[in-house]
Structures are given as structure tokens and as C-alpha cells.
Design a protein around this motif. Structure first.
Motif, PDB file in Angstrom:
ATOM      1  N   MET A   1       0.054  -4.190   5.004  1.00 43.74           N
ATOM      2  CA  MET A   1       0.587  -4.918   3.862  1.00 43.74           C
ATOM      3  C   MET A   1      -0.542  -5.194   2.854  1.00 43.74           C
ATOM      4  O   MET A   1      -1.637  -5.553   3.233  1.00 43.74           O
ATOM      5  N   LYS A   2      -0.202  -4.994   1.589  1.00 36.76           N
ATOM      6  CA  LYS A   2      -1.234  -5.126   0.559  1.00 36.76           C
ATOM      7  C   LYS A   2      -0.907  -6.296  -0.390  1.00 36.76           C
ATOM      8  O   LYS A   2       0.174  -6.318  -0.998  1.00 36.76           O
ATOM      9  N   ILE A   3      -1.828  -7.226  -0.494  1.00 38.12           N
ATOM     10  CA  ILE A   3      -1.641  -8.354  -1.412  1.00 38.12           C
ATOM     11  C   ILE A   3      -2.670  -8.244  -2.542  1.00 38.12           C
ATOM     12  O   ILE A   3      -3.876  -8.193  -2.292  1.00 38.12           O
ATOM     13  N   GLU A  67      -0.895   0.621 -11.686  1.00 37.49           N
ATOM     14  CA  GLU A  67      -0.743   1.256 -10.380  1.00 37.49           C
ATOM     15  C   GLU A  67      -1.030   0.253  -9.250  1.00 37.49           C
ATOM     16  O   GLU A  67      -0.340   0.231  -8.235  1.00 37.49           O
ATOM     17  N   LYS A  68      -2.000  -0.601  -9.470  1.00 43.38           N
ATOM     18  CA  LYS A  68      -2.333  -1.600  -8.452  1.00 43.38           C
ATOM     19  C   LYS A  68      -1.203  -2.632  -8.315  1.00 43.38           C
ATOM     20  O   LYS A  68      -0.916  -3.112  -7.223  1.00 43.38           O
ATOM     21  N   ILE A  69      -0.584  -2.972  -9.422  1.00 43.83           N
ATOM     22  CA  ILE A  69       0.557  -3.903  -9.346  1.00 43.83           C
ATOM     23  C   ILE A  69       1.729  -3.213  -8.644  1.00 43.83           C
ATOM     24  O   ILE A  69       2.361  -3.780  -7.752  1.00 43.83           O
ATOM     25  N   ARG A  70       2.001  -1.979  -9.018  1.00 48.02           N
ATOM     26  CA  ARG A  70       3.108  -1.233  -8.408  1.00 48.02           C
ATOM     27  C   ARG A  70       2.948  -1.113  -6.903  1.00 48.02           C
ATOM     28  O   ARG A  70       3.902  -1.253  -6.153  1.00 48.02           O
ATOM     29  N   SER A  71       1.740  -0.827  -6.473  1.00 48.60           N
ATOM     30  CA  SER A  71       1.542  -0.538  -5.041  1.00 48.60           C
ATOM     31  C   SER A  71       1.348  -1.799  -4.193  1.00 48.60           C
ATOM     32  O   SER A  71       1.342  -1.717  -2.972  1.00 48.60           O
ATOM     33  N   ALA A  72       1.213  -2.946  -4.830  1.00 51.25           N
ATOM     34  CA  ALA A  72       1.044  -4.182  -4.048  1.00 51.25           C
ATOM     35  C   ALA A  72       2.395  -4.588  -3.448  1.00 51.25           C
ATOM     36  O   ALA A  72       3.426  -4.530  -4.114  1.00 51.25           O
ATOM     37  N   ASP A  73       2.372  -5.010  -2.181  1.00 52.65           N
ATOM     38  CA  ASP A  73       3.603  -5.512  -1.561  1.00 52.65           C
ATOM     39  C   ASP A  73       3.912  -6.922  -2.069  1.00 52.65           C
ATOM     40  O   ASP A  73       5.072  -7.312  -2.163  1.00 52.65           O
ATOM     41  N   GLY A  74       2.872  -7.656  -2.347  1.00 50.02           N
ATOM     42  CA  GLY A  74       3.045  -9.015  -2.854  1.00 50.02           C
ATOM     43  C   GLY A  74       1.854  -9.375  -3.717  1.00 50.02           C
ATOM     44  O   GLY A  74       0.806  -8.723  -3.651  1.00 50.02           O
ATOM     45  N   ILE A  75       2.045 -10.417  -4.525  1.00 50.34           N
ATOM     46  CA  ILE A  75       0.994 -10.801  -5.476  1.00 50.34           C
ATOM     47  C   ILE A  75       0.773 -12.313  -5.414  1.00 50.34           C
ATOM     48  O   ILE A  75       1.739 -13.081  -5.286  1.00 50.34           O
ATOM     49  N   ILE A  76      -0.485 -12.687  -5.485  1.00 50.18           N
ATOM     50  CA  ILE A  76      -0.820 -14.098  -5.725  1.00 50.18           C
ATOM     51  C   ILE A  76      -1.419 -14.158  -7.129  1.00 50.18           C
ATOM     52  O   ILE A  76      -2.347 -13.392  -7.434  1.00 50.18           O
ATOM     53  N   LEU A  97       3.314  -4.885 -18.625  1.00 47.04           N
ATOM     54  CA  LEU A  97       3.902  -4.059 -17.565  1.00 47.04           C
ATOM     55  C   LEU A  97       5.417  -4.081 -17.513  1.00 47.04           C
ATOM     56  O   LEU A  97       6.036  -3.094 -17.126  1.00 47.04           O
ATOM     57  N   ASN A  98       6.005  -5.226 -17.809  1.00 48.96           N
ATOM     58  CA  ASN A  98       7.449  -5.228 -17.923  1.00 48.96           C
ATOM     59  C   ASN A  98       8.176  -4.821 -16.622  1.00 48.96           C
ATOM     60  O   ASN A  98       8.216  -5.603 -15.687  1.00 48.96           O
ATOM     61  N   ASP A  99       8.680  -3.599 -16.496  1.00 48.06           N
ATOM     62  CA  ASP A  99       9.520  -3.208 -15.347  1.00 48.06           C
ATOM     63  C   ASP A  99       8.820  -3.329 -13.994  1.00 48.06           C
ATOM     64  O   ASP A  99       9.484  -3.470 -12.972  1.00 48.06           O
ATOM     65  N   ASP A 100       7.518  -3.215 -13.983  1.00 52.39           N
ATOM     66  CA  ASP A 100       6.798  -3.212 -12.703  1.00 52.39           C
ATOM     67  C   ASP A 100       6.842  -4.558 -11.978  1.00 52.39           C
ATOM     68  O   ASP A 100       6.522  -4.644 -10.799  1.00 52.39           O
ATOM     69  N   TRP A 101       7.230  -5.593 -12.688  1.00 55.01           N
ATOM     70  CA  TRP A 101       7.317  -6.909 -12.041  1.00 55.01           C
ATOM     71  C   TRP A 101       8.627  -7.084 -11.281  1.00 55.01           C
ATOM     72  O   TRP A 101       8.757  -7.979 -10.461  1.00 55.01           O
ATOM     73  N   LYS A 102       9.599  -6.246 -11.559  1.00 50.88           N
ATOM     74  CA  LYS A 102      10.943  -6.442 -10.994  1.00 50.88           C
ATOM     75  C   LYS A 102      10.912  -6.466  -9.461  1.00 50.88           C
ATOM     76  O   LYS A 102      10.375  -5.554  -8.836  1.00 50.88           O
TER      77      LYS A 102
END
Ligand SMILES: Cc1cc2nc3c(=O)[nH]c(=O)nc-3n(C[C@H](O)[C@H](O)[C@H](O)COP(=O)(O)O)c2cc1C
Length: 187
Positions: A1-3, A67-76, A97-102
Motif C-alpha cells: 500500500m502506498k501513501i 502520476e504520484k497522486i494517481r498511483s497513491a492508494d491514499g493521501i495525507i 489535477l481535477n479528475d485524479d482526486w476522484k
């Protein structure tokens, strides 16, 4: 899992980055996930002109960040409070980024030099992320008097109390990440 941990302050002499280092150290020391710090001070993005998807010739660092936002499973997100809101540096990348946050599970930690832990930021930041259909996690990690609460390496002054709060905050994020992964497998 990638945060991915977003460090939102680009200010010279910033202190909220201490909290970023704390999360990184804590998550890795407890083998909860792999982490990557996305440091907006490092990226130095120009002021927003257009969303990435409409840019004709996006910069390599914009593509890398996306790309880093897209590939993250979760974000802090670790954000300072500036005059009752979150900083322009953070809005800059949210709009980019728009759509990548969905449906991206996101936990928010607010940081201030004062006594209230940046709590004024929560509603405006959650609202922006909600508009983009991100999944903001219903857990809080406010940090008051950050300069006293953490040293420059991210070591908390109150280790036991801080780690207890971090455990429940990160557990909520990981629960949401795992629920999403399970749900996507069933679809
Ligand atoms: C432009 C600006 C506005 C600020 N406004 C507030 C505020 O409204 N409330 C507060 O508690 N701290 C405020 N602070 C202090 C920050 O919360 C403090 O610098 C803290 O360390 C987090 O930001 P940093 O990571 O940039 O250091 C402000 C700081 C700056 C630079």
C-alpha cells in the motif's frame, strides 16, 4: 500500500513540514505502508493557468506529480493555516489535477503556530476536495504550536500522546483505503 504525504507549505522556514516527517517516520517504523513525500516547496509549481488535462505541453514535474497522486492508494495532506484558510500552494495543485482526486481517500492534518491547530482550514479544504469527489476521511489531526510540538526532524515532544493520536488518524485512512480496494475487486 502506498501513501503519499503532501507537504503544502512552501514558506521559507516552514514548520508544518515537521509533521510531514513525523507521519513518514511513524508509518514506516510501524510497517503500515510505504510512503512518499510530495513536497510542494520542492515542486515550486507556477501559479495555476489551466488544468493538466487541458495543457498542451505540461512540464515534466507536473506529469510526475500527477502520476504520484494517481498511483497513491491514499493521501495525507499536511497543511498550514494561513489567515484562516489553506495556502495558495495547495489550491494550486488541487485545481491542477481535477479528475485524479476522484474517490481518492484523503486524510487532512492541519497545522498552526497558534493554539487552535489550524482548525479553521478543515471546512474549506474538505469542501474543495468534496467538490472534486475525493473521499475525505472523517478523522482529524490538528497540530497546535507546531514549533514546540515537534523538532526539525519530526520527533514529537509528547511521543506517547502524539503516536496514540496518529494511530487512530492513520487507521481511519487505511480502513478507507482497504475498503476501497475490496470494493473495486468486487466490481
Ligand atoms: C501568511 C501567514 C498567515 C498565518 N495565519 C495564521 C492563522 O490564521 N492562524 C494561526 O494559528 N497561525 C497562522 N500562521 C502561522 C502558521 O500557522 C505557522 O507558520 C505554522 O508553522 C504553519 O505554517 P508553516 O508550515 O508555513 O510554518 C500564519 C502564517 C503565515 C505565514
Amino acid at each position: 500500500m502506498k501513501i503519499a504525504i503532501i507537504s503544502a507549505s512552501v514558506r521559507t522556514g516552514r514548520n508544518s513540514h515537521r509533521v510531514v516527517l513525523f507521519f513518514k517516520n511513524y508509518i514506516e517504523a510501524n510497517n503500515l505502508a510505504s510512503t512518499e513525500v510530495l513536497d510542494l516547496h520542492h515542486y515550486q509549481f507556477p501559479i495555476f493557468e489551466e488544468r493538466l488535462k487541458f495543457q498542451k505541453d505540461p512540464s515534466p514535474k507536473t506529469i510526475e506529480f500527477a502520476e504520484k497522486i494517481r498511483s497513491a492508494d491514499g493521501i495525507i495532506i499536511v497543511t498550514p493555516e494561513y489567515n484562516g484558510g489553506y495556502p495558495a500552494s495547495l489550491k494550486n495543485v488541487i485545481d491542477l489535477l481535477n479528475d485524479d482526486w476522484k474517490r481518492k481517500p484523503i486524510a487532512i492534518s492541519t497545522v498552526s503556530a497558534g493554539s487552535f491547530g489550524g482548525m479553521n482550514v478543515i471546512t474549506s479544504l474538505q469542501y474543495s476536495l468534496w467538490k472534486l469527489q475525493a473521499w475525505t476521511v472523517p478523522a482529524m489531526f490538528p497540530v497546535a504550536k507546531v514549533g514546540e510540538a515537534y523538532d526539525e526532524q519530526g520527533n514529537p515532544t509528547d511521543k506517547t500522546g502524539t503516536e496514540k493520536r496518529a494511530k487512530s488518524f492513520i487507521n481511519e485512512l487505511l480502513w478507507c483505503v482497504n475498503a476501497k480496494i475490496k470494493m473495486e475487486k468486487q466490481l
